[in-house]
Design an enzyme around this catalytic site. Structure first.
Site, PDB file in Angstrom:
ATOM      1  NE  ARG A 197      -3.337   0.176   2.583  1.00 38.16           N
ATOM      2  CZ  ARG A 197      -3.690   0.739   3.960  1.00 38.16           C
ATOM      3  NH1 ARG A 197      -3.372  -0.069   4.931  1.00 38.16           N
ATOM      4  NH2 ARG A 197      -4.227   2.031   3.853  1.00 38.16           N
TER       5      ARG A 197
ATOM      6  CG  HIS B 181      -6.907   7.016  11.290  1.00 43.08           C
ATOM      7  ND1 HIS B 181      -8.098   6.774  10.266  1.00 43.08           N
ATOM      8  CD2 HIS B 181      -7.577   7.336  12.631  1.00 43.08           C
ATOM      9  CE1 HIS B 181      -9.177   6.907  11.225  1.00 43.08           C
ATOM     10  NE2 HIS B 181      -8.617   7.158  12.482  1.00 43.08           N
TER      11      HIS B 181
HETATM   12  P1  NAD Z   1     -13.529   4.545   3.439  1.00 44.48           P
HETATM   13  O1  NAD Z   1     -12.951   3.550   2.558  1.00 44.48           O
HETATM   14  O2  NAD Z   1     -14.261   3.685   4.757  1.00 44.48           O
HETATM   15  O3  NAD Z   1     -14.582   5.383   2.854  1.00 44.48           O
HETATM   16  C1  NAD Z   1     -14.374   6.235   1.668  1.00 44.48           C
HETATM   17  C2  NAD Z   1     -15.705   7.139   1.451  1.00 44.48           C
HETATM   18  O4  NAD Z   1     -15.230   8.055   0.427  1.00 44.48           O
HETATM   19  C3  NAD Z   1     -17.020   6.507   1.154  1.00 44.48           C
HETATM   20  O5  NAD Z   1     -17.977   6.855   2.098  1.00 44.48           O
HETATM   21  C4  NAD Z   1     -17.066   6.687  -0.449  1.00 44.48           C
HETATM   22  O6  NAD Z   1     -18.347   7.081  -0.789  1.00 44.48           O
HETATM   23  C5  NAD Z   1     -16.190   8.100  -0.563  1.00 44.48           C
HETATM   24  N1  NAD Z   1     -15.709   8.354  -1.737  1.00 44.48           N
HETATM   25  C6  NAD Z   1     -15.010   7.587  -2.463  1.00 44.48           C
HETATM   26  N2  NAD Z   1     -14.842   8.150  -3.747  1.00 44.48           N
HETATM   27  C7  NAD Z   1     -14.818   9.643  -3.511  1.00 44.48           C
HETATM   28  C8  NAD Z   1     -14.772  10.669  -4.202  1.00 44.48           C
HETATM   29  N3  NAD Z   1     -14.069  10.813  -5.384  1.00 44.48           N
HETATM   30  N4  NAD Z   1     -15.073  11.825  -3.630  1.00 44.48           N
HETATM   31  C9  NAD Z   1     -15.975  11.906  -2.408  1.00 44.48           C
HETATM   32  N5  NAD Z   1     -15.885  10.676  -1.540  1.00 44.48           N
HETATM   33  C10 NAD Z   1     -15.655   9.649  -2.366  1.00 44.48           C
HETATM   34  O7  NAD Z   1     -12.452   5.472   4.002  1.00 44.48           O
HETATM   35  P2  NAD Z   1     -12.440   6.184   5.642  1.00 44.48           P
HETATM   36  O8  NAD Z   1     -13.834   6.550   5.944  1.00 44.48           O
HETATM   37  O9  NAD Z   1     -11.173   7.224   5.423  1.00 44.48           O
HETATM   38  O10 NAD Z   1     -12.085   5.222   6.696  1.00 44.48           O
HETATM   39  C11 NAD Z   1     -11.400   3.826   6.791  1.00 44.48           C
HETATM   40  C12 NAD Z   1     -10.022   3.838   7.140  1.00 44.48           C
HETATM   41  O11 NAD Z   1      -9.117   3.691   6.023  1.00 44.48           O
HETATM   42  C13 NAD Z   1      -9.308   5.000   7.556  1.00 44.48           C
HETATM   43  O12 NAD Z   1      -8.583   4.842   8.952  1.00 44.48           O
HETATM   44  C14 NAD Z   1      -8.105   5.258   6.758  1.00 44.48           C
HETATM   45  O13 NAD Z   1      -7.126   5.784   7.655  1.00 44.48           O
HETATM   46  C15 NAD Z   1      -7.948   4.280   6.085  1.00 44.48           C
HETATM   47  N6  NAD Z   1      -7.706   4.403   4.784  1.00 44.48           N
HETATM   48  C16 NAD Z   1      -6.754   5.612   4.348  1.00 44.48           C
HETATM   49  C17 NAD Z   1      -6.436   5.424   2.979  1.00 44.48           C
HETATM   50  C18 NAD Z   1      -5.389   6.567   2.482  1.00 44.48           C
HETATM   51  O14 NAD Z   1      -4.591   7.102   3.250  1.00 44.48           O
HETATM   52  N7  NAD Z   1      -5.605   7.051   1.150  1.00 44.48           N
HETATM   53  C19 NAD Z   1      -7.077   4.538   1.912  1.00 44.48           C
HETATM   54  C20 NAD Z   1      -7.878   3.455   2.112  1.00 44.48           C
HETATM   55  C21 NAD Z   1      -8.128   3.203   3.869  1.00 44.48           C
END
Ligand code: NAD
Length: 277
Positions: free
Chosen positions: A75, A127
Site C-alpha cells: 500500500r 490515523h
Molecule cells: P472508507 O474507505 O471507509 O470510505 C471512503 C468514503 O469515501 C466512502 O464513503 C466513499 O463513498 C467516499 N468516496 C469515494 N470516492 C470519493 C470521491 N471521489 N469523492 C468523495 N467521496 C468519495 O475510508 P475512511 O472513511 O477514510 O475510513 C477507513 C480507514 O481507512 C481510515 O482509517 C483510513 O485511515 C484508512 N484508509 C486510508 C487510505 C488513504 O490513506 N488514502 C486509503 C484507504 C483506507
C-alpha cells in the site's frame, strides 16, 4: 453555487473559530488510491481472503507481522506512486488564505496532503502515516528507510533485508511496526492528536467533511460535536454516509453528493474570495 450552501459558507467565515476540514480515503480516490470499501482492498494469505478491516488490526499484526508488513509495504508503494489531486491542492489554497484559522484533520495515511503542500503544523494525521514506522518498545517514530523501495506488489516476499531495514531503530533489533492506528486500538494525543481534534471540533466555526464513510470513532465524534453545537457543516461524499445524514438532520448542514474533485474547488473559491476576483 446553491444559495443555501453559499449562506452556510458565509456564516462559517463570519464565525469566531477555526475552519476545520476533515478528510477520509475518498479525497485520495481520485489520485488512484483505493478506499477500504469495495473488492479491490482484499488481501490473500494462503487460501484466506482478508478484508482491510481485518488486516488493519493489532490482532492481525500479532499473529502474522510479516504479512501485515507486506500489505503495508504494498500500500505504501501505491501511495508513493500516486500524486495529489485538485481537491488536495484546493485545501492548500484554503490554508494559504486562512492561515491560523485553518485546520486539517485527516484519516488518510497516504501523506498526499503534506505532499500537496498542507503544513505539518495544521495537519493532524489522526490515523498515522504509511511512510513511518514506530518502535513498540520505546514508542520512537522513524521514516521507513528509502532503501526498502517502492516496488512492492501484492506477491512480493518479505525478505531478510526488509526485516533488517524495519528493525534498525528498535533496541535489541526488534521489528518496528507501521505507525498507523489500527481498528482495534485507541486514539491518543501523542501519536494521533485526539484531544487537539476534539478541541478543534468544539471551537469550529465551520466543518467540511470530505470522503469518509464514518467507520472510525474520532471523526464521528468530531462530526457529532459540530452538529450538536449547530455550527455549519458541509459534507462532500460520493455516497450517502452517517456524515451526510448528520448534515441533513442539522439546520446548518449541507450535503454535496458527488466526488471531492468536483465539489471542493468551488467551495474553496468561495471561502477564499477567488470566485469574486
Ligand atoms: P472508507 O474507505 O471507509 O470510505 C471512503 C468514503 O469515501 C466512502 O464513503 C466513499 O463513498 C467516499 N468516496 C469515494 N470516492 C470519493 C470521491 N471521489 N469523492 C468523495 N467521496 C468519495 O475510508 P475512511 O472513511 O477514510 O475510513 C477507513 C480507514 O481507512 C481510515 O482509517 C483510513 O485511515 C484508512 N484508509 C486510508 C487510505 C488513504 O490513506 N488514502 C486509503 C484507504 C483506507
Amino acid at each position: 453555487m446553491d444559495d443555501r450552501l453559499g449562506e452556510l459558507l458565509a456564516e462559517g467565515l463570519a464565525g469566531d473559530g477555526p475552519v476545520v476540514v476533515m478528510t477520509g480515503a475518498g479525497i485520495s480516490a481520485e489520485s488512484g488510491i483505493p478506499t477500504f470499501r469495495g473488492e479491490e482492498g482484499y488481501w490473500t494469505v494462503g487460501s484466506a481472503n482478508y478484508h482491510p478491516m481485518e488486516m488493519a488490526t493489532y490482532e492481525a499484526y500479532r499473529r502474522m507481522p510479516e504479512e501485515v508488513w507486506r500489505w503495508y509495504l504494498y500500500r505504501r508503494s501505491v501511495c508513493r506512486r500516486a500524486a495529489p489531486n485538485d481537491a488536495h491542492r484546493a485545501l492548500v489554497h484554503l490554508e494559504e488564505a486562512l492561515q491560523d484559522r485553518f485546520l486539517l484533520i485527516t484519516q488518510n495515511v497516504d501523506g498526499l496532503h503534506r505532499r500537496a503542500g498542507s503544513s505539518a503544523a495544521r495537519t493532524f494525521e489522526i490515523h498515522g502515516n504509511i511512510d513511518v514506522m514506530r518502535c513498540e518498545r520505546d514508542g520512537s517514530r522513524h521514516l521507513i528507510p528509502e532503501a526498502i523501495g517502492e516496488a512492492w506488489g501484492p506477491s512480493s516476499p518479505f525478505t531478510d533485508e526488509a526485516r533488517s531495514l524495519l528493525s534498525g531503530c528498535c533496541p535489541g533489533g526488534a521489528l518496528a511496526r507501521p505507525h498507523v492506528l489500527w481498528f482495534d486500538e485507541t486514539y491518543d494525543e501523542e501519536n494521533f492528536r485526539f484531544h487537539s481534534s476534539i478541541d478543534a471540533a468544539v471551537g469550529a466555526a465551520l466543518l467540511i467533511v470530505i470522503g469518509t464513510s464514518g467507520s472510525t470513532n474520532l471523526p464521528m465524534q468530531v462530526g457529532a460535536i459540530v452538529a450538536r453545537r449547530g455550527s455549519p457543516m458541509i459534507v462532500i461524499n460520493r455516497d450517502p454516509s452517517p456524515f451526510s445524514e448528520m448534515a441533513e438532520r442539522s439546520a446548518a448542514g449541507y450535503f454535496c453528493h458527488g466526488p471531492a474533485g468536483e465539489h471542493l474547488p468551488p467551495i474553496v473559491a468561495r471561502l477564499t474570495g477567488a470566485d469574486r476576483s
